[in-house]
Design an enzyme around this catalytic site. Structure first.
Site, PDB file in Angstrom:
ATOM      1  N   HIS A   1       0.801  -1.218   0.000  1.00 50.89           N
ATOM      2  CA  HIS A   1       0.000   0.000   0.000  1.00 50.89           C
ATOM      3  C   HIS A   1       0.830   1.262   0.000  1.00 50.89           C
ATOM      4  CE1 HIS A   1       1.198  -0.744   4.087  1.00 50.89           C
ATOM      5  NE2 HIS A   1       0.717   0.394   4.503  1.00 50.89           N
ATOM      6  N   CYS A   2       2.163   1.160   0.022  1.00 50.70           N
ATOM      7  CA  CYS A   2       2.985   2.365   0.160  1.00 50.70           C
ATOM      8  C   CYS A   2       4.028   2.532  -0.944  1.00 50.70           C
ATOM      9  CB  CYS A   2       3.700   2.360   1.517  1.00 50.70           C
ATOM     10  SG  CYS A   2       2.602   2.644   2.915  1.00 50.70           S
ATOM     11  N   ILE A   3       4.981   1.622  -1.015  1.00 51.47           N
ATOM     12  CA  ILE A   3       6.162   1.843  -1.851  1.00 51.47           C
ATOM     13  C   ILE A   3       5.838   1.995  -3.336  1.00 51.47           C
ATOM     14  CG2 ILE A   3       8.431   0.952  -2.477  1.00 51.47           C
ATOM     15  CD1 ILE A   3       8.560  -0.390   0.201  1.00 51.47           C
TER      16      ILE A   3
END
Length: 436
Positions: A274-276
């Site tokens: 969900h981030c990188i």
């Protein structure tokens, strides 16, 4: 009207403050549980009726949150959930932990944040503390959240308090979880920051105050852009090493013996989670809006984004060794979760690999002990057991996620060919293996 900072501070310290969390996913539910453990009454707000019902039944749906904890906290009346934003009028604090995806154009999709803020605004009241945790571009708290809340006639820093604190969740990490990961906090005003620090300090071990919401927003983007850029670098090194017939994994392991000035990153089939895969694009978008070009960041994103196609090329190479084409071949993808030992498939490169193989005519299945079924590409897949009989049915196996507990020795023994994107077969030598 100017509300009393001391009143809310006292309510937080005495645990009389009622806390709320909007968005009960991998970030929100662990936070709500920690607040409840700290002695607060925590109410989760989510439009997903299934999640709300499970919490109110005392059950967890997040691997990092034990059902026993949810059950105990609900039984004592400290944790509950609802789909109704009207509960906000009863809360003293509310944390926004909703998704922030990208549009197909790689522009930020603020719709979840806007929807959450508008739901809160309808019941916003003087003396309330609102904290945004969703990962986003610098300026979101001031430019998106604050104006919508102030449209109620209340002023941030005067009538209510507003801050930003980036989530730092690492799903499946047994050592670092919500309560012991340092929490960065930045407020619209000093009082906003102090109250947010007070709240988090009640449930989290270490608080790191910063001077503004923009600094706090930028912190998260730096953290994940750092990883994206370094993974992009090592992915390019892996591509180069393959051209030069050098084992990239051996190079990295040897370089990592240097006790200073080097931090090992490892190549892989692409970025997931969900981030990188997402955060650097938030930063690049904001930079473009400010007339700045983030060429280094975008280049890393381009390299990382090409890795699933490279893996499919490796599958073709493995098949070619036995005189087979991708079209019509049976390919088993091992692991569809984006990282080892979790069930989270968000942005998983395994899905891109599967889709490209399907597009090229392969007959694709998957095996993942954490994901028993998968709705994908217009059909329902079921995880294939890794038995000798099943493995022999496939022309190639692709190790896309290196879950622990998978019998990799058996995978190598019974598979006709293996593409290893995670160095799961480290130390093993076989003509069956094609390494990233």
């Amino acid at each position: 009207m100017t509300v009393s900072v001391e009143n809310l501070r006292d309510r937080i310290r005495s645990r009389k403050a009622r806390t709320g969390v909007v968005g009960l996913g991998y970030v929100g539910l662990p936070l709500a549980v920690e607040l409840a453990k700290a002695g607060f009454h925590a109410t989760g707000i989510d439009l997903d009726e299934r999640k709300v019902q499970l919490i109110n039944d005392g059950r967890s749906y997040i691997p990092d949150v034990a059902t026993a904890d949810v059950q105990a906290l609900h039984a004592t009346g400290r944790l509950d959930a609802t789909t109704d934003f009207a509960v906000v009028r009863e809360l003293d604090t509310v944390n926004i932990c909703v998704p922030t995806p990208l549009r197909k154009t790689k522009d930020p999709d603020m719709s979840y944040i806007v929807s959450a803020v508008e739901g809160i605004a309808k019941s916003l009241h003087p003396g309330m503390l609102v904290i945004l945790e969703s990962t986003t571009y610098p300026g979101t708290t001031e430019e998106v959240v604050q104006p919508r809340l102030e449209a109620t006639g209340l002023k941030a820093g005067v009538d209510f308090f507003l801050a930003f604190s980036p989530e730092r969740v690492d799903p499946g990490n047994p050592t670092f979880q919500t309560h012991n990961v340092p929490k960065v906090v930045g407020g619209i005003t000093r009082a906003c920051s102090e109250l947010a620090t007070e709240l988090y300090g009640s449930a989290i071990q270490t608080i790191v105050p910063v001077s503004s919401t923009r600094v706090a927003e930028m912190v998260k983007l730096l953290e994940n852009t750092f990883r994206s850029v370094n993974i992009g670098l090592v992915n390019e090194i892996a591509l180069l090493c393959r051209r030069l017939k050098i084992d990239a994994w051996e190079v990295i392991e040897a370089a990592a013996t240097k006790p200073f000035g080097f931090m090992p990153f490892f190549p892989g089939p692409g970025l997931g989670g969900h981030c990188i895969p997402i955060d650097p694009f938030y930063l690049a978008w904001k930079a473009r809006a400010s007339g700045f070009e983030t060429r280094f960041i975008e280049l890393a994103g381009h390299i990382n984004g090409q890795m699933p196609d490279h893996v499919v090329d490796l599958v073709a190479e493995s098949l070619n060794r036995r005189g087979k084409a991708v079209h019509g071949s049976r390919v088993l993808v091992l692991g569809v979760a984006y990282k080892a030992d979790i069930d989270d498939i968000r942005e998983s490169p395994s899905l891109d690999i599967m889709q490209t193989l399907i597009d090229r005519g392969a007959r694709v299945e998957y095996s993942d002990p954490f994901v028993p079924t998968l709705e994908f590409a217009g059909r329902r897949f079921r995880s294939v057991p890794l038995t000798a009989a099943h493995l022999r049915r496939f022309d190639c196996a692709v190790i896309a996620t290196a879950h622990s507990g998978v019998p990799y020795a058996g995978v190598l023994k019974y598979s006709k060919g293996v593409v290893d994107t995670r160095n799961a077969l480290r130390g093993r030598r076989s003509r069956k293996i094609v390494r990233l």
